[in-house]
Design an enzyme around this catalytic site. Structure first.
Site, PDB file in Angstrom:
ATOM      1  N   GLU A 157      63.678  -2.303  83.592  1.00 57.45           N
ATOM      2  CA  GLU A 157      64.915  -1.554  83.367  1.00 57.45           C
ATOM      3  C   GLU A 157      65.946  -1.750  84.483  1.00 57.45           C
ATOM      4  OE1 GLU A 157      63.400   2.404  82.873  1.00 57.45           O
ATOM      5  OE2 GLU A 157      63.338   2.214  80.688  1.00 57.45           O
TER       6      GLU A 157
ATOM      7  N   GLU B 189      40.756  -4.599  84.059  1.00 55.66           N
ATOM      8  CA  GLU B 189      40.963  -3.832  85.285  1.00 55.66           C
ATOM      9  C   GLU B 189      39.753  -3.869  86.218  1.00 55.66           C
ATOM     10  OE1 GLU B 189      39.778   0.719  84.688  1.00 55.66           O
ATOM     11  OE2 GLU B 189      41.538   0.165  83.525  1.00 55.66           O
TER      12      GLU B 189
END
Length: 271
Positions: A82, A113
């Site tokens: 953004e 992960e």
């Protein structure tokens, strides 16, 4: 760190959720969400310390990397993505790295992960330097992918920070700067996409926005360097120029489209 020591894994304060009416569910979740801002407020000194440590490095050309898995990784990628349209910066100023790669943005990648070496391997693709900062994001504070990336980065002299929802975690021990937003047990036990994720989003907004302001990407309270990627942003920029220079809307719009950004128009008018 044992699972029973993790606040993020402790049982919800609510039970028999399946028997609750919709309104009751929503009010209960809202009550829990109110605790998030308080947790972030308590962590503000930690956030401030990290931002102050990053700023001089970024002014020397350093970058910020967010590293996470699952929800944490997605929030890091979201915040980083953004910044270019909002502040007109290059997409390599702040970079989000997620376990499992871009595929993991839409669906879980099994065991991604759990690889303690892969986090740093993914960072190496960007040729990190000593002026860069790596921020590990993990509600649990125990994610191997994230811890491994932070440990490698710190050994090589990069600035390291982290964000967790548990106190005294292995991740916090690995990083120089730790931010602990202790939001308590989740409404749905263990679902850290809820309060923990909300806290992460709030802190990420703070870190990146404060840095962008300190890097000169805001004038007054306006996003004067935003990218003109749609009519809404063109209209917003036009009104900024109209207000600053006291000219008509049509003239302001023409100048904006010619110059490409609000600050260029205003600067040229004041020379």
């Amino acid at each position: 760190m044992n699972i029973e020591d993790k606040i993020t894994e402790q049982p919800s304060h609510y039970d028999h959720l399946e028997d609750m009416e919709v309104g009751e569910l929503l009010r209960a979740m809202n009550q829990e969400d109110m605790l998030v801002a308080e947790a972030v407020e308590r962590a503000l000194p930690q956030v401030e310390a990290l931002v102050k440590a990053i700023e001089p490095r970024m002014k020397r050309g350093g970058r910020v990397f967010y590293v996470g898995a699952g929800t944490s990784g997605r929030l890091g990628v979201l915040d980083a993505s953004e910044l270019p349209p909002t502040f007109g910066v290059q997409p390599d100023w702040v970079i989000g790295v997620i376990a499992g790669g871009d595929v993991a943005l839409k669906r879980a990648v099994e065991h991604a992960e759990d690889d303690a070496e892969q986090g740093w391997k993914d960072l190496e693709h960007y040729l990190p330097t000593a002026d860069d900062c790596v921020i590990g994001i993990a509600a649990s504070g125990t994610t191997p992918y994230v811890i491994g990336a932070i440990e490698h980065a710190r050994k090589l002299g990069l600035l390291t920070g982290c964000m967790t929802s548990n106190p005294h975690t292995p991740l916090a021990a690995a990083a120089e700067y730790s931010i602990e937003t202790i939001v308590g047990p989740e409404f749905v036990t263990g679902s850290s996409r809820m309060k923990s994720g909300t806290a992460q989003k709030m802190v990420l907004n703070m870190i990146s926005t404060a840095l962008m302001i300190r890097m000169g990407r805001v004038k007054g309270n306006r996003m004067v360097k935003m990218q003109l990627t749609n009519e809404k942003l063109i209209d917003r920029g036009t009104r900024m120029i109209q207000e600053s220079l006291g000219i008509s809307y049509d003239e302001a719009r023409q100048r904006l489209l010619e110059a490409g950004s609000v600050d260029k128009v205003v600067e040229s008018a004041t020379v």
